[in-house]
Write a protein that holds these residues in place. Structure first.
Motif, PDB file in Angstrom:
ATOM      1  N   LEU A 181      40.374  38.570  34.520  1.00 11.15           N
ATOM      2  CA  LEU A 181      38.939  38.359  34.630  1.00 11.15           C
ATOM      3  C   LEU A 181      38.267  38.430  33.271  1.00 11.15           C
ATOM      4  O   LEU A 181      38.642  39.232  32.420  1.00 11.15           O
TER       5      LEU A 181
ATOM      6  N   GLY B 145      34.549  39.164  32.603  1.00  8.62           N
ATOM      7  CA  GLY B 145      33.361  39.550  33.361  1.00  8.62           C
ATOM      8  C   GLY B 145      33.668  39.417  34.843  1.00  8.62           C
ATOM      9  O   GLY B 145      34.659  39.950  35.329  1.00  8.62           O
ATOM     10  N   ASN B 146      32.837  38.627  35.552  1.00 12.01           N
ATOM     11  CA  ASN B 146      33.061  38.443  36.986  1.00 12.01           C
ATOM     12  C   ASN B 146      33.748  37.109  37.294  1.00 12.01           C
ATOM     13  O   ASN B 146      33.789  36.689  38.442  1.00 12.01           O
ATOM     14  N   LYS B 147      34.294  36.475  36.269  1.00 12.06           N
ATOM     15  CA  LYS B 147      34.973  35.193  36.484  1.00 12.06           C
ATOM     16  C   LYS B 147      36.487  35.378  36.461  1.00 12.06           C
ATOM     17  O   LYS B 147      37.049  35.892  35.496  1.00 12.06           O
TER      18      LYS B 147
ATOM     19  N   VAL C 255      40.050  43.692  42.365  1.00  9.93           N
ATOM     20  CA  VAL C 255      38.918  43.391  41.484  1.00  9.93           C
ATOM     21  C   VAL C 255      37.612  43.179  42.230  1.00  9.93           C
ATOM     22  O   VAL C 255      36.533  43.280  41.643  1.00  9.93           O
ATOM     23  N   GLU C 256      37.697  42.902  43.515  1.00  8.38           N
ATOM     24  CA  GLU C 256      36.500  42.606  44.303  1.00  8.38           C
ATOM     25  C   GLU C 256      35.428  43.694  44.205  1.00  8.38           C
ATOM     26  O   GLU C 256      34.249  43.375  44.010  1.00  8.38           O
TER      27      GLU C 256
ATOM     28  N   MET D 137      34.569  45.516  41.901  1.00  9.06           N
ATOM     29  CA  MET D 137      34.007  45.637  40.555  1.00  9.06           C
ATOM     30  C   MET D 137      32.795  44.745  40.332  1.00  9.06           C
ATOM     31  O   MET D 137      32.064  44.933  39.359  1.00  9.06           O
ATOM     32  N   HIS D 138      32.599  43.747  41.208  1.00  7.86           N
ATOM     33  CA  HIS D 138      31.545  42.752  40.976  1.00  7.86           C
ATOM     34  C   HIS D 138      30.870  42.363  42.286  1.00  7.86           C
ATOM     35  O   HIS D 138      31.534  42.237  43.317  1.00  7.86           O
ATOM     36  N   GLN D 139      29.573  42.130  42.220  1.00  6.29           N
ATOM     37  CA  GLN D 139      28.816  41.686  43.390  1.00  6.29           C
ATOM     38  C   GLN D 139      29.231  40.271  43.795  1.00  6.29           C
ATOM     39  O   GLN D 139      29.223  39.923  44.967  1.00  6.29           O
ATOM     40  N   GLU D 140      29.583  39.456  42.800  1.00  8.82           N
ATOM     41  CA  GLU D 140      30.086  38.123  43.102  1.00  8.82           C
ATOM     42  C   GLU D 140      31.205  37.779  42.137  1.00  8.82           C
ATOM     43  O   GLU D 140      31.219  38.247  40.996  1.00  8.82           O
ATOM     44  N   LEU D 141      32.155  37.009  42.630  1.00  4.26           N
ATOM     45  CA  LEU D 141      33.261  36.531  41.807  1.00  4.26           C
ATOM     46  C   LEU D 141      33.148  35.017  41.672  1.00  4.26           C
ATOM     47  O   LEU D 141      32.829  34.322  42.642  1.00  4.26           O
TER      48      LEU D 141
ATOM     49  N   THR E 166      30.604  35.974  47.246  1.00  3.91           N
ATOM     50  CA  THR E 166      29.772  37.173  47.123  1.00  3.91           C
ATOM     51  C   THR E 166      30.473  38.324  47.824  1.00  3.91           C
ATOM     52  O   THR E 166      31.308  38.111  48.705  1.00  3.91           O
TER      53      THR E 166
END
Length: 147
Positions: free
Chosen positions: A68, A70-72, A95-96, A98-102, A145
């Motif tokens: 990843l 960031g969130n990408k 990883v899910e 860790m981020h509001q959206e991937l 999301t």
């Protein structure tokens, strides 16, 4: 049993081999010269540039990884002979939270990857005619999301 841990530099040689076997099994649109060109870039530039988690089996063998920025999700590859064992799902699950959206880009010409991502809730948000190398391998931009 699969365990997920963060990558250490000593993993890179094995990870690029997993990448190569996975790409040969799923990216039929790539020629051998494309793979040969990408190999040192993956090893020397792309792996060190992102945060990577590796999947390791009970015998200590690496069997997949996710990277990843960031969130990408920049990379998600499962060893070719280990597909279908839930490794990709386990890596995404790691990883899910860790981020509001991937976000991710998937090759339009890789229907297995598209089906996998859609199964896990990713939706297509756009398309590019060229890949990141400027080659005519269209990319689908996808997003999921948090559940």
């Amino acid at each position: 049993m699969i365990t997920i841990r963060t990558r250490v530099a000593a993993d890179n040689a094995q990870l690029v081999e997993i990448w190569q076997r996975s790409v040969r099994a799923t990216h039929h649109f790539l020629a051998e010269e494309d793979i040969a060109h990408l190999y040192p870039l993956i090893l020397n530039d792309y792996l060190p540039a992102v945060n990577v988690w590796v999947a390791e089996d009970a015998a200590g063998q690496l069997c997949g990884f996710i990277g990843l920025d960031g969130n990408k999700v920049e990379m998600l590859f499962i060893d070719a002979d280990r597909r279908g064992e839930g490794i990709g799902k386990a890596l995404l699950a790691e990883v899910e939270p860790m981020h509001q959206e991937l976000l991710l880009d998937a090759n339009e010409q890789n229907p297995q990857a598209l089906a996998f991502y859609q199964h896990y809730g990713f939706v297509v948000t756009g398309r590019s005619e060229l890949d990141g190398q400027g080659k005519p391998f269209p990319l689908l931009h996808m997003m999921r999301t948090a559940r």
